[in-house]
Design a protein around this motif. Structure first.
Motif, mmCIF file in Angstrom:
data_model
loop_
_atom_site.group_PDB
_atom_site.id
_atom_site.type_symbol
_atom_site.label_atom_id
_atom_site.label_comp_id
_atom_site.label_asym_id
_atom_site.label_seq_id
_atom_site.Cartn_x
_atom_site.Cartn_y
_atom_site.Cartn_z
ATOM 1 N N UNK A 1 -0.858 0.029 3.292
ATOM 2 C CA UNK A 1 0.190 -0.872 3.802
ATOM 3 C C UNK A 1 0.176 -1.284 5.142
ATOM 4 N N UNK A 2 0.146 -2.333 5.709
ATOM 5 C CA UNK A 2 -0.030 -2.724 6.780
ATOM 6 C C UNK A 2 1.377 -2.682 7.614
ATOM 7 N N UNK A 3 1.338 -2.443 8.994
ATOM 8 C CA UNK A 3 2.480 -2.256 9.698
ATOM 9 C C UNK A 3 2.462 -3.267 10.816
ATOM 10 N N UNK A 4 3.307 -4.240 10.960
ATOM 11 C CA UNK A 4 3.469 -5.057 12.050
ATOM 12 C C UNK A 4 4.613 -5.158 12.861
ATOM 13 N N UNK A 5 4.387 -5.330 14.163
ATOM 14 C CA UNK A 5 5.785 -5.558 15.123
ATOM 15 C C UNK A 5 6.428 -6.933 14.587
ATOM 16 N N UNK A 6 7.773 -7.296 14.581
ATOM 17 C CA UNK A 6 8.540 -8.191 14.080
ATOM 18 C C UNK A 6 7.850 -9.471 14.941
ATOM 19 N N UNK A 7 7.742 -9.294 16.330
ATOM 20 C CA UNK A 7 7.417 -10.452 17.167
ATOM 21 C C UNK A 7 6.056 -10.964 16.699
ATOM 22 N N UNK A 19 -1.904 -12.511 3.604
ATOM 23 C CA UNK A 19 -2.269 -10.992 3.486
ATOM 24 C C UNK A 19 -1.323 -10.339 2.312
ATOM 25 N N UNK A 20 -0.162 -10.793 2.314
ATOM 26 C CA UNK A 20 1.073 -9.909 1.479
ATOM 27 C C UNK A 20 0.644 -10.209 -0.009
ATOM 28 N N UNK A 33 10.727 0.886 11.358
ATOM 29 C CA UNK A 33 10.639 -0.128 10.281
ATOM 30 C C UNK A 33 11.984 -0.642 9.831
ATOM 31 N N UNK A 34 12.076 -2.003 10.064
ATOM 32 C CA UNK A 34 13.341 -2.948 9.857
ATOM 33 C C UNK A 34 13.349 -3.574 8.328
ATOM 34 N N UNK A 35 12.176 -3.525 7.700
ATOM 35 C CA UNK A 35 11.925 -4.247 6.364
ATOM 36 C C UNK A 35 10.538 -4.355 6.185
ATOM 37 N N UNK A 36 10.294 -4.931 4.712
ATOM 38 C CA UNK A 36 9.218 -4.942 4.219
ATOM 39 C C UNK A 36 8.800 -6.350 3.470
ATOM 40 N N UNK A 37 7.834 -6.867 3.864
ATOM 41 C CA UNK A 37 7.472 -8.176 3.413
ATOM 42 C C UNK A 37 6.597 -8.211 2.217
ATOM 43 N N UNK A 38 6.968 -8.456 0.836
ATOM 44 C CA UNK A 38 6.412 -8.373 -0.367
ATOM 45 C C UNK A 38 6.122 -9.767 -1.044
ATOM 46 N N UNK A 39 5.151 -9.783 -1.869
ATOM 47 C CA UNK A 39 4.789 -10.799 -2.668
ATOM 48 C C UNK A 39 5.995 -11.184 -3.549
#
Length: 87
Positions: A1-7, A19-20, A33-39
């Protein structure tokens, strides 16, 4: 799972939108982690799982649910475990 800063997620949304489809993306803010972006498919699956696991107060149960509860019987495996506990 990829992790990315909100900005970064906001700046490069189009990239993560593509990518999702391959993997979930954890979105962080200040290192947490504040949330997850999923398909869309994964989101629908999660919605279905949550709906199937809905908890009810006994007063909210429909009549057919009470009938199912009354008709329920333990499995053979559960009965075998009961016998072990009785010994």
């Amino acid at each position: 799972m990829k992790t990315v800063a909100s900005a970064e997620f906001v700046r490069q949304f189009g990239t993560y939108q593509r990518q999702v489809q391959r993997e979930e993306i954890a979105v962080t803010s200040y290192g947490k982690v504040v949330g997850f972006y999923v398909s869309a498919e994964d989101g629908e699956l999660l919605r279905q799982v949550k709906a199937a696991r809905q908890a009810y107060h006994p007063a909210e149960l429909a009549e057919d649910m009470w009938a199912d509860i009354d008709a329920a019987a333990p499995s053979d495996q559960a009965r075998a475990l009961d016998r072990l506990m009785d010994d």
